[in-house]
Scaffold this motif. Structure first.
Motif, short mmCIF file in Angstrom:
data_model
loop_
_atom_site.label_atom_id
_atom_site.label_comp_id
_atom_site.label_asym_id
_atom_site.label_seq_id
_atom_site.Cartn_x
_atom_site.Cartn_y
_atom_site.Cartn_z
N SER A 27 -39.37 31.68 51.32
CA SER A 27 -40.03 32.89 51.02
C SER A 27 -41.37 33.41 51.58
O SER A 27 -41.47 34.55 52.08
CB SER A 27 -39.80 33.43 49.71
OG SER A 27 -38.65 33.26 49.12
N GLU A 38 -36.64 45.29 51.39
CA GLU A 38 -36.64 44.16 52.52
C GLU A 38 -35.61 44.63 53.59
O GLU A 38 -36.08 44.26 54.80
CB GLU A 38 -36.17 42.91 52.20
CG GLU A 38 -36.81 42.11 50.90
CD GLU A 38 -36.49 40.91 50.64
OE1 GLU A 38 -35.23 40.40 51.12
OE2 GLU A 38 -36.89 40.33 49.44
N LEU A 71 -42.19 39.08 58.29
CA LEU A 71 -41.98 40.51 58.14
C LEU A 71 -43.45 40.91 58.49
O LEU A 71 -43.45 42.19 59.07
CB LEU A 71 -41.53 40.83 56.68
CG LEU A 71 -40.31 40.78 56.19
CD1 LEU A 71 -39.97 41.25 54.91
CD2 LEU A 71 -39.08 41.21 57.40
N ALA A 99 -41.56 44.55 50.24
CA ALA A 99 -40.65 43.35 50.73
C ALA A 99 -41.45 41.91 50.40
O ALA A 99 -41.06 40.80 50.03
CB ALA A 99 -40.29 43.51 52.02
N LEU A 102 -40.98 38.71 48.11
CA LEU A 102 -40.91 37.12 48.82
C LEU A 102 -42.12 36.50 48.14
O LEU A 102 -41.97 35.25 47.95
CB LEU A 102 -41.09 37.42 50.06
CG LEU A 102 -39.66 37.98 50.90
CD1 LEU A 102 -39.84 38.34 52.45
CD2 LEU A 102 -38.49 37.09 50.67
#
Length: 274
Positions: free
Chosen positions: A152, A247, A159, A226, A230
């Protein structure tokens, strides 16, 4: 040019793709060499986000609507803002090259025309990765922690870098439209309000309803939400579609920006010599 590339074939680089890779790496090394020539600029670029994090975490405060430790909410937001505000560094570097005629000189050389943009992209992403590493280290130093495992963690970092890559192409295009370094300040006036008009520092629920709705659809809010999920950090909450699909939006927004601005940047670059 064909003769030069023909000579290169004898040395084992014989394809156009190979020449493009060699030219791109040459331009990347040029950008990286700036780090050694301009260490103050590099240090300032790394230190400024850290100062912002520490100021909001300890001096200015904030966290309206945040339940629990504000720093656990703040650090992912500041990581997101750092990636988004990298747009300014990209614009400044590109406009300086344009203003000094460096780009025109490169275009007159027997090299792949896209190597300038590829080199700029690689160098900026490397610098952003270093900056992100520094910010994460500072976050850990002030007590911030992740709670969802290494996979994660890597997803969140991915991202963040995806957002930076999208803003990189926005920056390249806007830089070629602006053309001069002094016009970057005009973009900064717009970038900063956009950054604070997100859930990086305060939750949308703590804002007026109309403003909160706008904030939830900000691309930076999607990435910040997001990466909080995570990292296992407290989120902005809310039951809106944008909040519950952060996400998805954290991927969709950058991909959309890349799809729009990378072709525009490439076209603008090709049109410079016309």
């Amino acid at each position: 040019m064909s003769a030069i590339h023909g000579a290169g074939t004898a040395h084992g680089v014989g394809s156009r793709l190979g020449w493009a890779a060699v030219d791109s790496w040459t331009m990347t090394r040029r950008e990286l060499a700036r780090w050694a020539r301009q260490p103050v600029q590099v240090v300032v670029g790394l230190v400024f986000p850290v100062m912002m994090l520490l100021m909001f975490g300890y001096l200015i405060g904030g966290g309206r609507g945040v339940a629990g430790d504000f720093r656990a909410y703040l650090v992912p937001g500041m990581l997101t803002m750092t990636m988004a505000f990298g747009l300014e560094a990209t614009m400044l570097a590109v406009t300086q090259d344009l203003d000094k005629g460096v780009v025109d000189r490169f275009r007159s050389m027997p090299m792949n025309s896209g190597a300038v943009l590829v080199g700029r992209s690689i160098a900026d992403m490397l610098q952003s990765a270093v900056g992100l590493t520094v910010m994460i280290a500072v976050g850990y130093a002030i007590g911030w922690r992740t709670h969802e495992g290494f996979a994660s963690f890597l997803g969140a970092v991915g991202l963040l870098l995806l957002l930076r890559f999208a803003m990189l192409w926005v920056g390249i295009h806007l830089a070629m439209v602006a053309g001069r370094p002094e016009l970057v300040q005009a973009v900064q006036i717009l970038v900063w309000p956009l950054g604070f008009l997100s859930n990086a520092i305060a939750t949308p629920e703590s804002m007026p309803s109309w403003l909160g709705a706008v904030v939830e659809w900000n691309p930076m809010s999607a990435t910040a939400g997001a990466v909080r999920d995570l990292f296992g950090n407290p989120g902005a909450g809310g039951g809106s579609w944008a909040a519950t699909h952060a996400e998805l939006l954290a991927v969709a927004w950058p991909v959309a920006l890349i799809a729009v601005f990378s072709p525009l940047a490439v076209k603008r670059f090709r049109d410079l010599s016309r």
